[in-house]
Design an enzyme around this catalytic site. Structure first.
Site, mmCIF file in Angstrom:
data_model
loop_
_atom_site.group_PDB
_atom_site.id
_atom_site.type_symbol
_atom_site.label_atom_id
_atom_site.label_comp_id
_atom_site.label_asym_id
_atom_site.label_seq_id
_atom_site.Cartn_x
_atom_site.Cartn_y
_atom_site.Cartn_z
ATOM 1 C CG ASP A 44 -44.081 39.909 -9.878
ATOM 2 O OD1 ASP A 44 -45.189 40.279 -10.306
ATOM 3 O OD2 ASP A 44 -43.940 38.894 -9.170
ATOM 4 C CD GLU A 46 -45.153 38.282 -5.025
ATOM 5 O OE1 GLU A 46 -46.349 37.943 -4.893
ATOM 6 O OE2 GLU A 46 -44.413 37.854 -5.936
ATOM 7 C CG ASP A 101 -48.007 43.096 -11.158
ATOM 8 O OD1 ASP A 101 -47.561 42.929 -10.020
ATOM 9 O OD2 ASP A 101 -48.150 42.178 -11.982
ATOM 10 C CE1 TYR A 167 -44.444 31.821 -6.027
ATOM 11 C CE2 TYR A 167 -44.355 34.147 -5.466
ATOM 12 C CZ TYR A 167 -45.001 33.081 -6.060
ATOM 13 O OH TYR A 167 -46.206 33.300 -6.702
ATOM 14 C CG ASP A 171 -42.970 35.512 -9.104
ATOM 15 O OD1 ASP A 171 -43.055 34.381 -9.621
ATOM 16 O OD2 ASP A 171 -43.826 35.956 -8.309
#
Length: 385
Positions: A44, A46, A101, A167, A171
């Site tokens: 993942d 961010e 992504d 967090y 994920d």
């Protein structure tokens, strides 16, 4: 859908780490990723994207089995092993709602990830519903409620808060058990290979949509323009894509879609005529005026006879035909418990209505062929009647 208890029995969720593991050096990341080849890699990212064309990477999250780590983008981009594994089709990458992504990797690292598996697509195929949010599926399957307070926080600032780090780990922490649950149901449905196939198709479609030469086709409001005007629109949109990339600015900070359509419709032959088009900012005229007039001239004098046209909305007759066709697809969708939005998205079904030659469409290829087999004869009869 299986109950959360059944899912928990089928797939153990790794516990959240007591301390958040970070990797701070490219060589350390290379070593951490050494055993990842051929294994499931939870993945993942961010990022931030407010005033820029390109997303700005803020964090990379990785998981192998029950081991997880957070990595700064400056470290990840210097890791040869990280780049190698992203491009390795033999190493499955587990993501959830992967479109942004993949765009980030294409623009940031200039590579096309291979072997990607979108578990949001997998959940839909498994009967969980279309476009189900990650947190909702985690709660449904595993009974854990995720803290979403950090969702829209600043991922570029350092240090990240404890809530942000938790967090970020959450994920990826559920991706491998989620994959086990999805594959267990898909195997029962005879669709074990369908998730890889659909994830690959979706990734390829996303990549093709980013081609500046084809972006004008997304401006659906331009369908009323003549072939000559659409040829001009294609030139204008391609120019804007490249200008946005060069300046790293959002599209509407250069020229909005509606203004590009208006310029293509009016075909201004001079900067003065361009400035008279309602809504075109004076600053844009001063900065881009000569370029825009030149693009209009080039596009309007080109041979646009073979240009792919922007798809128009369906006519009244076509809408009636669409409803008949949709009923057949919907029957197959309901019988197989596959969301209609996944089996036959509206835009793809509209293309069949506008061009009923099935050889030009891929509905009867791959996993969809099996789902649609019971209604294939009826579909073909409808399209040839």
């Amino acid at each position: 859908m299986n109950s959360p208890a059944q899912a928990a029995l089928a797939a153990r969720v790794p516990p959240a780490p007591a301390e958040i593991p970070w990797i701070h050096e490219p060589q350390e990341l290379d070593r951490w990723l050494e055993p990842a080849h051929g294994r499931l890699l939870a993945l993942d990212t961010e990022f931030e994207r407010v005033n820029t064309f390109y997303p700005i990477p803020g964090l990379v999250q990785l998981g192998i089995g029950e081991a997880f780590c957070l990595v700064d983008p400056s470290v990840a981009e210097q890791s040869p092993r990280f780049r190698e594994l992203l491009a390795d089709p033999a190493t499955p990458k587990l993501l959830y709602a992967m479109s942004e992504d993949l765009e980030l990797f294409r623009q940031w690292l200039k590579l096309e990830p291979a072997g990607v598996i979108d578990l949001q697509i997998g959940a839909a195929m498994a009967g969980a519903g279309f476009s189900l949010g990650y947190a909702k599926l985690v709660e449904t399957l595993f009974g854990e409620t995720l803290d979403k307070s950090a969702t829209r926080s600043d991922w570029l600032a350092r240090p990240l808060s404890e809530a942000q780090q938790r967090y970020a780990i959450d994920d990826i922490r559920f991706l491998e058990p989620m994959h086990q649950w999805v594959m267990g149901l898909l195997e029962k449905r005879g669709l074990a290979e369908a998730l890889d196939e659909e994830s690959m198709r979706f990734a390829n479609e996303l990549a093709s949509q980013e081609d500046p030469d084809n972006h004008y086709l997304k401006l659906r409001g331009g369908w009323t323009l003549s072939p000559q005007q659409q040829g001009v629109l294609k030139e204008l949109v391609k120019w804007r894509e490249l200008e946005c990339q060069k300046r790293d600015r959002p599209r509407n900070r250069v020229l909005a879609d509606a203004l590009l359509i208006a310029i293509a419709e009016r075909l201004p032959r001079s900067v003065r005529e361009l400035s008279n088009i309602q809504g075109v900012p004076g600053g844009a005229v001063r900065r881009y005026g000569e370029t825009l007039v030149e693009l209009v001239s080039r596009g309007s004098t080109a041979d646009n006879s073979g240009l792919e046209r922007i798809a128009p909305p369906l006519s009244r007759d076509q809408q009636g035909f669409y409803k008949q066709l949709k009923r057949l697809f919907k029957k197959a969708s309901e019988d197989a418990d596959i969301p209609m939005e996944l089996l036959a998205p509206r835009k793809r079904l509209e293309k069949v209505v506008q061009d009923p030659d099935l050889a030009r469409h891929d509905f009867f290829q791959g996993w969809r062929a099996r789902i649609l087999a019971p209604v294939r004869t009826e579909i073909e009869e409808l399209l040839t009647s």
